[in-house]
Motif scaffolding. Structure first.
Motif, mmCIF file in Angstrom:
data_model
loop_
_atom_site.group_PDB
_atom_site.id
_atom_site.type_symbol
_atom_site.label_atom_id
_atom_site.label_comp_id
_atom_site.label_asym_id
_atom_site.label_seq_id
_atom_site.Cartn_x
_atom_site.Cartn_y
_atom_site.Cartn_z
ATOM 1 N N VAL A 126 0.835 -1.201 0.000
ATOM 2 C CA VAL A 126 0.000 0.000 0.000
ATOM 3 C C VAL A 126 0.871 1.253 0.000
ATOM 4 C CG1 VAL A 126 -1.630 1.350 1.385
ATOM 5 C CG2 VAL A 126 -2.019 -1.084 1.033
ATOM 6 N N GLY A 127 1.942 1.234 0.792
ATOM 7 C CA GLY A 127 2.818 2.398 0.855
ATOM 8 C C GLY A 127 3.479 2.698 -0.479
ATOM 9 N N LEU A 128 3.946 1.655 -1.163
ATOM 10 C CA LEU A 128 4.606 1.863 -2.464
ATOM 11 C C LEU A 128 3.616 2.365 -3.516
ATOM 12 C CD1 LEU A 128 6.954 -1.261 -2.593
ATOM 13 C CD2 LEU A 128 7.645 1.131 -2.384
ATOM 14 N N GLY A 129 2.485 1.680 -3.631
ATOM 15 C CA GLY A 129 1.502 2.101 -4.625
ATOM 16 C C GLY A 129 0.927 3.471 -4.333
ATOM 17 N N PHE A 130 0.660 3.727 -3.065
ATOM 18 C CA PHE A 130 0.108 5.014 -2.661
ATOM 19 C C PHE A 130 1.125 6.140 -2.860
ATOM 20 C CE2 PHE A 130 -0.533 8.181 0.693
ATOM 21 C CZ PHE A 130 -1.844 8.550 0.452
ATOM 22 N N GLY A 131 2.386 5.877 -2.542
ATOM 23 C CA GLY A 131 3.418 6.893 -2.726
ATOM 24 C C GLY A 131 3.617 7.256 -4.183
ATOM 25 N N SER A 192 -5.572 4.610 -6.370
ATOM 26 C CA SER A 192 -5.291 5.726 -5.458
ATOM 27 C C SER A 192 -5.133 7.054 -6.185
ATOM 28 C CB SER A 192 -4.012 5.446 -4.658
ATOM 29 O OG SER A 192 -4.126 4.260 -3.917
ATOM 30 N N ILE A 193 -4.822 7.016 -7.461
ATOM 31 C CA ILE A 193 -4.453 8.245 -8.152
ATOM 32 C C ILE A 193 -5.661 9.145 -8.428
ATOM 33 C CG2 ILE A 193 -4.643 7.341 -10.505
ATOM 34 C CD1 ILE A 193 -2.017 8.844 -11.104
ATOM 35 N N TRP A 194 -6.858 8.549 -8.639
ATOM 36 C CA TRP A 194 -8.005 9.367 -9.032
ATOM 37 C C TRP A 194 -8.452 10.340 -7.948
ATOM 38 C CZ3 TRP A 194 -7.236 8.633 -13.726
ATOM 39 C CH2 TRP A 194 -7.104 7.375 -14.303
ATOM 40 N N TYR A 237 -7.840 20.530 0.324
ATOM 41 C CA TYR A 237 -8.428 19.660 -0.694
ATOM 42 C C TYR A 237 -7.499 18.482 -0.992
ATOM 43 C CZ TYR A 237 -11.596 23.565 -1.632
ATOM 44 O OH TYR A 237 -12.527 24.557 -1.521
ATOM 45 N N MET A 238 -6.207 18.768 -1.054
ATOM 46 C CA MET A 238 -5.234 17.731 -1.362
ATOM 47 C C MET A 238 -5.218 16.660 -0.272
ATOM 48 S SD MET A 238 -1.254 18.334 -2.300
ATOM 49 C CE MET A 238 -0.814 18.767 -0.616
ATOM 50 N N LEU A 239 -5.270 17.072 0.986
ATOM 51 C CA LEU A 239 -5.268 16.111 2.087
ATOM 52 C C LEU A 239 -6.553 15.293 2.113
ATOM 53 C CD1 LEU A 239 -3.614 18.268 4.887
ATOM 54 C CD2 LEU A 239 -2.606 16.356 3.636
ATOM 55 N N THR A 240 -7.668 15.895 1.701
ATOM 56 C CA THR A 240 -8.906 15.120 1.591
ATOM 57 C C THR A 240 -8.758 14.027 0.533
ATOM 58 O OG1 THR A 240 -10.231 17.026 2.254
ATOM 59 C CG2 THR A 240 -11.371 15.249 1.094
ATOM 60 N N GLY A 241 -8.148 14.361 -0.597
ATOM 61 C CA GLY A 241 -7.887 13.352 -1.618
ATOM 62 C C GLY A 241 -6.969 12.248 -1.125
ATOM 63 N N VAL A 242 -5.978 12.614 -0.317
ATOM 64 C CA VAL A 242 -5.062 11.615 0.242
ATOM 65 C C VAL A 242 -5.811 10.672 1.175
ATOM 66 C CG1 VAL A 242 -3.101 11.345 1.804
ATOM 67 C CG2 VAL A 242 -3.002 13.028 -0.029
ATOM 68 N N ARG A 243 -6.698 11.213 2.004
ATOM 69 C CA ARG A 243 -7.487 10.369 2.916
ATOM 70 C C ARG A 243 -8.361 9.392 2.145
ATOM 71 N NH1 ARG A 243 -10.917 14.001 6.631
ATOM 72 N NH2 ARG A 243 -11.845 11.952 7.002
ATOM 73 N N LEU A 244 -9.042 9.893 1.115
ATOM 74 C CA LEU A 244 -9.881 9.006 0.304
ATOM 75 C C LEU A 244 -9.044 7.934 -0.392
ATOM 76 C CD1 LEU A 244 -12.256 11.654 -1.302
ATOM 77 C CD2 LEU A 244 -12.808 10.056 0.531
ATOM 78 N N ALA A 245 -7.858 8.319 -0.855
ATOM 79 C CA ALA A 245 -7.007 7.381 -1.587
ATOM 80 C C ALA A 245 -6.482 6.279 -0.674
ATOM 81 C CB ALA A 245 -5.852 8.132 -2.237
ATOM 82 N N GLY A 247 -7.836 5.092 2.043
ATOM 83 C CA GLY A 247 -8.918 4.177 2.377
ATOM 84 C C GLY A 247 -9.212 3.210 1.249
ATOM 85 N N THR A 248 -9.236 3.734 0.025
ATOM 86 C CA THR A 248 -9.467 2.869 -1.135
ATOM 87 C C THR A 248 -8.329 1.879 -1.320
ATOM 88 O OG1 THR A 248 -10.667 4.687 -2.198
ATOM 89 C CG2 THR A 248 -9.945 2.873 -3.601
ATOM 90 N N ALA A 249 -7.103 2.334 -1.119
ATOM 91 C CA ALA A 249 -5.945 1.454 -1.291
ATOM 92 C C ALA A 249 -5.978 0.291 -0.309
ATOM 93 C CB ALA A 249 -4.656 2.250 -1.131
ATOM 94 N N TRP A 250 -6.346 0.562 0.933
ATOM 95 C CA TRP A 250 -6.378 -0.505 1.933
ATOM 96 C C TRP A 250 -7.499 -1.501 1.638
ATOM 97 C CZ3 TRP A 250 -3.183 -2.859 4.772
ATOM 98 C CH2 TRP A 250 -3.589 -3.621 5.865
ATOM 99 N N LEU A 251 -8.602 -1.013 1.070
ATOM 100 C CA LEU A 251 -9.675 -1.926 0.665
ATOM 101 C C LEU A 251 -9.233 -2.831 -0.481
ATOM 102 C CD1 LEU A 251 -12.780 0.451 0.705
ATOM 103 C CD2 LEU A 251 -12.356 -1.456 2.252
ATOM 104 N N VAL A 252 -8.554 -2.253 -1.448
ATOM 105 C CA VAL A 252 -8.225 -2.979 -2.673
ATOM 106 C C VAL A 252 -7.127 -4.003 -2.438
ATOM 107 C CG1 VAL A 252 -7.257 -2.699 -4.992
ATOM 108 C CG2 VAL A 252 -9.036 -1.147 -4.183
ATOM 109 N N ILE A 253 -6.174 -3.710 -1.551
ATOM 110 C CA ILE A 253 -5.031 -4.610 -1.398
ATOM 111 C C ILE A 253 -5.468 -5.970 -0.882
ATOM 112 C CG2 ILE A 253 -4.460 -3.893 0.958
ATOM 113 C CD1 ILE A 253 -2.031 -4.875 -1.871
ATOM 114 N N VAL A 254 -6.509 -5.990 -0.034
ATOM 115 C CA VAL A 254 -6.983 -7.274 0.494
ATOM 116 C C VAL A 254 -7.513 -8.142 -0.641
ATOM 117 C CG1 VAL A 254 -8.633 -8.369 2.048
ATOM 118 C CG2 VAL A 254 -7.498 -6.251 2.735
ATOM 119 N N ALA A 255 -8.335 -7.558 -1.508
ATOM 120 C CA ALA A 255 -8.879 -8.321 -2.636
ATOM 121 C C ALA A 255 -7.781 -8.712 -3.625
ATOM 122 C CB ALA A 255 -9.961 -7.509 -3.332
ATOM 123 N N ALA A 256 -6.845 -7.805 -3.868
ATOM 124 C CA ALA A 256 -5.769 -8.106 -4.809
ATOM 125 C C ALA A 256 -4.901 -9.257 -4.307
ATOM 126 C CB ALA A 256 -4.922 -6.861 -5.049
#
Length: 312
Positions: A126-131, A192-194, A237-245, A247-256
C-alpha cells in the motif's frame, strides 16, 4: 496668619495620621497574587448544574459506542447460536485471537507466517503504490486545475477510467509486470491516483481569482504562484484526496492479495478459508478494520495539523 496656618495644618496632620494608621495605605502598592486552585477545588466551586452537564456530556460520548459494541457482540452471538456450530461465536474467536497475537511474527516457511508479517507486507505494498500515486497524481492535479486546455483534454479520460473497478486493472498489471507483487502495487497505484487528481484539481480551481490577479500584477513566476499561492490554498483539498485514496488502497489490497497470493493479509484470509478456519477469518476482518481505522485517524491528525482556520 498663624491661626490660618494652624487650621490648615490640623486637617493635613489628621490625614497623615489616618494614612499612617491605615494598613492598606501603608503597604501600597499591594500586588494581589491569585491563589492557584487545584482541580478538586475547581470542581467543588463549579455550579452543580454545570457539573451535571459535564457528566452528561461525558456519558453521551462513552455510552453510545459501548452500546453499539455490545449490540454487535450480541448479534454475533445470536448468529453463532443459530448456525449450530458452523459459525464461531465471540468467545471462541477471542480465545483464538489470544493464541495468534501471542506470537504474531513467527515464520515456518514462505506460506506459513504470523499475522504480523502479513499485515506488514500489505502495508508495504500500500505504501509503495500510494506513494507513487501521490508523486504522479498531485502534480497532475495542480496542472489540470491550473490550465484549462489540459483540463479539457484529460477530464474525459478521468471520467472514463475512474469508475472502472480497481481489480479490473490487476490482469493488466500481471501482463505488464509478469509478477504478483508488482501487479498488486500497480493496482494500488491506479485506484489511489483518481481521488488525488480530482481533489487537487478542484482545490486549484476554487482558489479566489483575486489571488491570481495579484500574482499577475506582481509578475510572479509560475513556481512562486504554485508555492506561495496555490499550495497553501489547495492543501486542505489535497489532504482530503489523500485520505480518500488511502482508504481505497487498503480496501483494494486485500482483494488483490486474495487473487495474487504470496504474503499479505488478503492472502492470509484466503488461505484460512481454504483451511476452513473461520476463527482466523473473523480475526483477520477485525485486524483489517483496525488498521484501516488507524490509517484514517493518522491522516486526520495530519490534515488538522496543516489546516489553518480563522478564529474571530
Amino acid at each position: 496668619m498663624s491661626a490660618v496656618l494652624d487650621k490648615l495644618e490640623t486637617p493635613m496632620m489628621q490625614n497623615a495620621a489616618s494614612a499612617a494608621s491605615s494598613p492598606v495605605a501603608a503597604n501600597e502598592p499591594v500586588a494581589v497574587v491569585p491563589e492557584k486552585k487545584t482541580k478538586a477545588q475547581l470542581r467543588a466551586a463549579m455550579d452543580p448544574r454545570a457539573r451535571a452537564a459535564q457528566r452528561r456530556a461525558i456519558l453521551l460520548k462513552v455510552i453510545p459506542p459501548l452500546l453499539g459494541i455490545a449490540a454487535f457482540i450480541l448479534l454475533w452471538e445470536i448468529i453463532a447460536l443459530t448456525s449450530k456450530g458452523s459459525f464461531p461465536g465471540p468467545w471462541p474467536t477471542a480465545v483464538e485471537a489470544v493464541k495468534i497475537f501471542s506470537d504474531p511474527f513467527y515464520r515456518n516457511g514462505v506460506n506459513d507466517q504470523g499475522i504480523g508479517w502479513n499485515v506488514l507486507s500489505s502495508l508495504q505494498r500500500v505504501g509503495l503504490g500510494f506513494g507513487l500515486a501521490a508523486l504522479v497524481g498531485i502534480p497532475l492535479g495542480f496542472m489540470i486545475g491550473r490550465f484549462a486546455f489540459l483540463n479539457g483534454m484529460v477530464s474525459p479520460l478521468i471520467s472514463l477510467l475512474r469508475p472502472v473497478s480497481p481489480l479490473a486493472w490487476l490482469p493488466i498489471g500481471l501482463l505488464i509486470f509478469k509478477g504478483a507483487n508488482p501487479a498488486a502495487i500497480w493496482t494500488i497505484f491506479i485506484c489511489s491516483i483518481w481521488p488525488m487528481i480530482i481533489n487537487t484539481a478542484v482545490g486549484v480551481q476554487r482558489v479566489p481569482q483575486d489571488y491570481m490577479n495579484v500574482a499577475r500584477v506582481l509578475n510572479l513566476s509560475e513556481w512562486k504562484i504554485v508555492t506561495r499561492i496555490l499550495f497553501p490554498a489547495v492543501l486542505p483539498y489535497m489532504l482530503t484526496g489523500v485520505r480518500l485514496a488511502i482508504g481505497t488502497a487498503w480496501l483494494v489490497i486485500v482483494a488483490a492479495e486474495m487473487l495474487t497470493g504470496g504474503v499479505g493479509i488478503g492472502f492470509w484470509v484466503w488461505d484460512e478459508w481454504n483451511n476452513l478456519n473461520v476463527h482466523h477469518i473473523l480475526i483477520a476482518i477485525i485486524v483489517i478494520g483496525v488498521v484501516g481505522l488507524l490509517l484514517e485517524l493518522l491522516l486526520i491528525r495530519i490534515a488538522k495539523a496543516f489546516t489553518y482556520e480563522d478564529h474571530h
